[in-house]
Design a protein around this motif. Structure first.
Motif, PDB file in Angstrom:
ATOM      1  N   SER A 156     -17.490  20.105   6.350  1.00  0.00           N
ATOM      2  CA  SER A 156     -16.680  21.195   5.784  1.00  0.00           C
ATOM      3  C   SER A 156     -16.319  20.972   4.324  1.00  0.00           C
ATOM      4  N   ALA A 157     -16.804  19.857   3.716  1.00  0.00           N
ATOM      5  CA  ALA A 157     -16.451  19.538   2.327  1.00  0.00           C
ATOM      6  C   ALA A 157     -14.936  19.567   2.125  1.00  0.00           C
ATOM      7  N   GLU A 158     -14.243  18.896   3.029  1.00  0.00           N
ATOM      8  CA  GLU A 158     -12.786  18.784   2.890  1.00  0.00           C
ATOM      9  C   GLU A 158     -12.438  17.310   2.782  1.00  0.00           C
ATOM     10  N   LYS A 159     -11.589  16.969   1.810  1.00  0.00           N
ATOM     11  CA  LYS A 159     -11.113  15.591   1.720  1.00  0.00           C
ATOM     12  C   LYS A 159      -9.931  15.498   2.676  1.00  0.00           C
ATOM     13  N   MET A 160     -10.189  14.911   3.848  1.00  0.00           N
ATOM     14  CA  MET A 160      -9.176  14.978   4.913  1.00  0.00           C
ATOM     15  C   MET A 160      -8.108  13.904   4.729  1.00  0.00           C
ATOM     16  N   LEU A 161      -6.873  14.325   4.893  1.00  0.00           N
ATOM     17  CA  LEU A 161      -5.756  13.390   4.865  1.00  0.00           C
ATOM     18  C   LEU A 161      -5.440  13.027   6.309  1.00  0.00           C
ATOM     19  N   CYS A 162      -5.483  11.733   6.622  1.00  0.00           N
ATOM     20  CA  CYS A 162      -5.128  11.264   7.962  1.00  0.00           C
ATOM     21  C   CYS A 162      -3.934  10.334   7.799  1.00  0.00           C
ATOM     22  N   MET A 163      -2.917  10.519   8.629  1.00  0.00           N
ATOM     23  CA  MET A 163      -1.668   9.777   8.430  1.00  0.00           C
ATOM     24  C   MET A 163      -1.100   9.292   9.748  1.00  0.00           C
ATOM     25  N   GLY A 164      -0.343   8.222   9.679  1.00  0.00           N
ATOM     26  CA  GLY A 164       0.385   7.766  10.869  1.00  0.00           C
ATOM     27  C   GLY A 164       0.560   6.260  10.826  1.00  0.00           C
ATOM     28  N   PRO A 165       1.543   5.747  11.564  1.00  0.00           N
ATOM     29  CA  PRO A 165       1.845   4.314  11.512  1.00  0.00           C
ATOM     30  C   PRO A 165       0.673   3.436  11.937  1.00  0.00           C
ATOM     31  N   GLY A 166      -0.234   3.973  12.778  1.00  0.00           N
ATOM     32  CA  GLY A 166      -1.396   3.196  13.213  1.00  0.00           C
ATOM     33  C   GLY A 166      -2.361   2.885  12.083  1.00  0.00           C
ATOM     34  N   LEU A 167      -2.199   3.530  10.925  1.00  0.00           N
ATOM     35  CA  LEU A 167      -3.120   3.293   9.807  1.00  0.00           C
ATOM     36  C   LEU A 167      -2.591   2.260   8.804  1.00  0.00           C
ATOM     37  N   MET A 168      -1.397   1.760   9.037  1.00  0.00           N
ATOM     38  CA  MET A 168      -0.840   0.753   8.111  1.00  0.00           C
ATOM     39  C   MET A 168      -1.565  -0.584   8.306  1.00  0.00           C
ATOM     40  N   PRO A 169      -2.129  -1.173   7.224  1.00  0.00           N
ATOM     41  CA  PRO A 169      -2.728  -2.508   7.391  1.00  0.00           C
ATOM     42  C   PRO A 169      -1.698  -3.504   7.931  1.00  0.00           C
ATOM     43  N   LYS A 170      -2.168  -4.443   8.743  1.00  0.00           N
ATOM     44  CA  LYS A 170      -1.250  -5.456   9.285  1.00  0.00           C
ATOM     45  C   LYS A 170      -0.795  -6.386   8.170  1.00  0.00           C
ATOM     46  N   ALA A 171      -1.702  -6.651   7.209  1.00  0.00           N
ATOM     47  CA  ALA A 171      -1.382  -7.614   6.153  1.00  0.00           C
ATOM     48  C   ALA A 171      -2.038  -7.183   4.848  1.00  0.00           C
ATOM     49  N   ALA A 172      -1.452  -7.641   3.744  1.00  0.00           N
ATOM     50  CA  ALA A 172      -2.031  -7.325   2.430  1.00  0.00           C
ATOM     51  C   ALA A 172      -1.950  -8.551   1.535  1.00  0.00           C
ATOM     52  N   ILE A 173      -2.978  -8.740   0.738  1.00  0.00           N
ATOM     53  CA  ILE A 173      -2.981  -9.822  -0.258  1.00  0.00           C
ATOM     54  C   ILE A 173      -3.039  -9.159  -1.630  1.00  0.00           C
ATOM     55  N   LEU A 174      -1.977  -9.326  -2.402  1.00  0.00           N
ATOM     56  CA  LEU A 174      -1.923  -8.711  -3.735  1.00  0.00           C
ATOM     57  C   LEU A 174      -2.180  -9.792  -4.779  1.00  0.00           C
ATOM     58  N   ASP A 175      -3.426  -9.944  -5.140  1.00  0.00           N
ATOM     59  CA  ASP A 175      -3.834 -10.974  -6.097  1.00  0.00           C
ATOM     60  C   ASP A 175      -4.371 -10.267  -7.337  1.00  0.00           C
ATOM     61  N   TYR A 176      -3.509 -10.166  -8.375  1.00  0.00           N
ATOM     62  CA  TYR A 176      -3.910  -9.376  -9.547  1.00  0.00           C
ATOM     63  C   TYR A 176      -5.149  -9.954 -10.223  1.00  0.00           C
ATOM     64  N   GLU A 177      -5.453 -11.233  -9.989  1.00  0.00           N
ATOM     65  CA  GLU A 177      -6.632 -11.828 -10.657  1.00  0.00           C
ATOM     66  C   GLU A 177      -7.913 -11.109 -10.238  1.00  0.00           C
ATOM     67  N   LEU A 178      -7.887 -10.513  -9.052  1.00  0.00           N
ATOM     68  CA  LEU A 178      -9.076  -9.775  -8.593  1.00  0.00           C
ATOM     69  C   LEU A 178      -9.308  -8.511  -9.416  1.00  0.00           C
ATOM     70  N   THR A 179      -8.286  -8.072 -10.151  1.00  0.00           N
ATOM     71  CA  THR A 179      -8.440  -6.826 -10.927  1.00  0.00           C
ATOM     72  C   THR A 179      -8.910  -7.089 -12.357  1.00  0.00           C
ATOM     73  N   LEU A 180      -9.064  -8.355 -12.727  1.00  0.00           N
ATOM     74  CA  LEU A 180      -9.417  -8.648 -14.123  1.00  0.00           C
ATOM     75  C   LEU A 180     -10.803  -8.097 -14.493  1.00  0.00           C
ATOM     76  N   SER A 181     -11.652  -7.906 -13.499  1.00  0.00           N
ATOM     77  CA  SER A 181     -13.022  -7.429 -13.771  1.00  0.00           C
ATOM     78  C   SER A 181     -13.148  -5.901 -13.738  1.00  0.00           C
ATOM     79  N   VAL A 182     -12.049  -5.197 -13.526  1.00  0.00           N
ATOM     80  CA  VAL A 182     -12.135  -3.729 -13.403  1.00  0.00           C
ATOM     81  C   VAL A 182     -12.519  -3.106 -14.752  1.00  0.00           C
ATOM     82  N   PRO A 183     -13.540  -2.236 -14.777  1.00  0.00           N
ATOM     83  CA  PRO A 183     -13.912  -1.577 -16.039  1.00  0.00           C
ATOM     84  C   PRO A 183     -12.808  -0.638 -16.544  1.00  0.00           C
ATOM     85  N   TYR A 184     -12.843  -0.352 -17.851  1.00  0.00           N
ATOM     86  CA  TYR A 184     -11.792   0.450 -18.495  1.00  0.00           C
ATOM     87  C   TYR A 184     -11.528   1.779 -17.761  1.00  0.00           C
ATOM     88  N   ARG A 185     -12.586   2.549 -17.477  1.00  0.00           N
ATOM     89  CA  ARG A 185     -12.379   3.887 -16.897  1.00  0.00           C
ATOM     90  C   ARG A 185     -11.698   3.787 -15.519  1.00  0.00           C
TER      91      ARG A 185
END
Ligand code: NAD
Length: 376
Positions: A156-185
């Motif tokens: 249907s060419a729709e960007k579907m929004l799906c929501m609910g507590p079951g979609l929350m990751p159990k854990a997250a690692i926020l390591d900004y060093e992984l973003t150092l390679s991100v291109p400008y745009r």
């Protein structure tokens, strides 16, 4: 009135935090993980560095590295089969929002079956799936901290929004060093996405004291650092601030909501192939201008938290609003955000598509959370 707040159960935050991935797998009891990533993560060696790190921990580590940017429902089918056949008991999502959103959808379908369209709003995903450890490599979507996934419907060419507590990751690692390679745009688009999350969460009709504090902290981190993080990518302090700001903005909107910018941005993205953060940025100044009268005080406060007016001047509403709109236009100029018309997005000859976009925007529910709700 009490509000329900949802967060990942465990977060590891800081430069080098990825080295604690094995501990996290152990804590969550994940023995046979599958890494979900895109081909760029493979070519940068980031997938290989995880498989080597975990070689002595898990005998079978599966890898699905075909995540597509702004994923659709078809793109995850291979991963769902792989996870089921290999009996994986957890996912490691490594990448930007596309990899993390794909992992959320893969975990859901591998655990409960069906198609993603069965789960789109107004459905609420309450089912718990195999756990996800989300490791963002862009500072933008905040998907590592949200109970949301966005998957396009290839029929249907729709960007579907799906929501609910079951979609929350159990854990997250926020390591900004992984973003150092991100291109400008990508840095600019994702940073502007995070800024949009913070502002929309703060002014949303569903905002609450918890989400407000996350949004304020995010605005205070993002505003002074976004340009530095894009233009001087080795500025680690700016990168760290953006990573934190993006995740806090994710927590803010996931526990409040996004609003009109996002409602319009998703259809713009899917019909005109504009990257998500960029389409938000294109819309943010105009939609903010339109929405100011819906909650004048809160928009004046936004100007303050972005560092544009002193606290003593917030009561000068007109001045605060003017500075806010000027700042948002200026930011788009500084970060080379194309205008919609320069991207070929014009009303004519696209009247039919624009009507469909409006219908899809309303169906997502996001415009209804805006301080001022447009008539359709
Ligand atoms: P993305 O994940 O599509 O990544 C953009 C590009 O940057 C890709 O080519 C990727 O390989 C590359 N990249 C990522 N990290 C990199 C790194 N460290 N070094 C070099 N290249 C890198 O972009 P995104 O903006 O992070 O995610 C967009 C998706 O997230 C969209 O589908 C959007 O709808 C969704 N989204 C989800 C949520 C949510 O809460 N679930 C919120 C906002 C947006």
């Amino acid at each position: 009135m009490a509000v329900d707040i949802h967060l990942p159960s465990i977060m590891k935050v800081g430069g080098g935090a990825i080295s604690e991935l094995q501990d996290m797998l152990l804590t969550l009891g994940i023995k046979s993980p599958c890494i979900i990533a895109d081909p760029v993560m493979v070519s940068l060696g980031k997938v290989e560095s995880i498989t080597s790190m975990l070689a002595s921990y898990a005998s079978n580590i599966e890898v699905f590295s075909d995540v597509m940017p702004e994923p659709d429902d078809k793109s995850i089918n291979g991963a769902v089969s792989l996870v089921k056949q290999s009996q994986c008991d957890g996912l490691i999502a490594l990448g930007g929002g596309s990899a993390i959103d794909s992992a959320k959808a893969i975990a859901l379908l591998a655990s409960h079956g069906g198609q993603m369209r069965d789960y789109k709003v107004p459905q609420v995903v309450t089912q718990q799936s195999i756990p996800i450890i989300a490791i963002p490599t862009t500072a933008g979507t905040g998907s590592e901290c949200t109970r949301v996934t966005v998957i396009s419907d290839s029929q249907s060419a729709e960007k579907m929004l799906c929501m609910g507590p079951g979609l929350m990751p159990k854990a997250a690692i926020l390591d900004y060093e992984l973003t150092l390679s991100v291109p400008y745009r990508v840095a600019a688009d994702t940073g502007l996405d995070a800024l949009t999350h913070a502002i929309e969460a703060y002014v949303s009709k569903k905002s609450n004291p918890f989400s407000d504090q996350q949004a304020i902290a995010a605005m205070r981190l993002i505003a002074p650092n976004i340009i530095k993080a894009c233009k001087t990518p080795q500025d680690k302090a700016a990168k760290e601030a953006m990573m934190l700001g993006a995740s806090l903005a994710g927590l803010a909107f996931s526990n409040a909501s996004v609003a009109l910018v996002h409602g319009m941005s998703r259809p713009l993205g899917v019909h005109f192939h504009v990257p998500h953060g960029m389409s938000n940025a294109m819309l943010l100044p105009l939609v903010t201008q339109y929405s100011l009268t819906g909650n004048s005080e809160k928009y004046a406060e936004v100007a303050h938290y972005l560092g544009l007016v002193d606290e003593s001047n917030i009561t000068n509403i007109a001045d605060s609003h003017e500075r806010l709109i000027e700042f948002l236009h200026h930011l788009n100029q500084e970060l080379d955000v194309p205008t919609m018309s320069s991207f070929g997005i014009e009303k004519a000859p696209y009247d039919d598509i624009i009507e469909l976009m409006a219908t899809q925007a309303i169906a997502s529910g996001s415009p209804g959370n805006n301080p001022k709700v447009p008539a359709h």
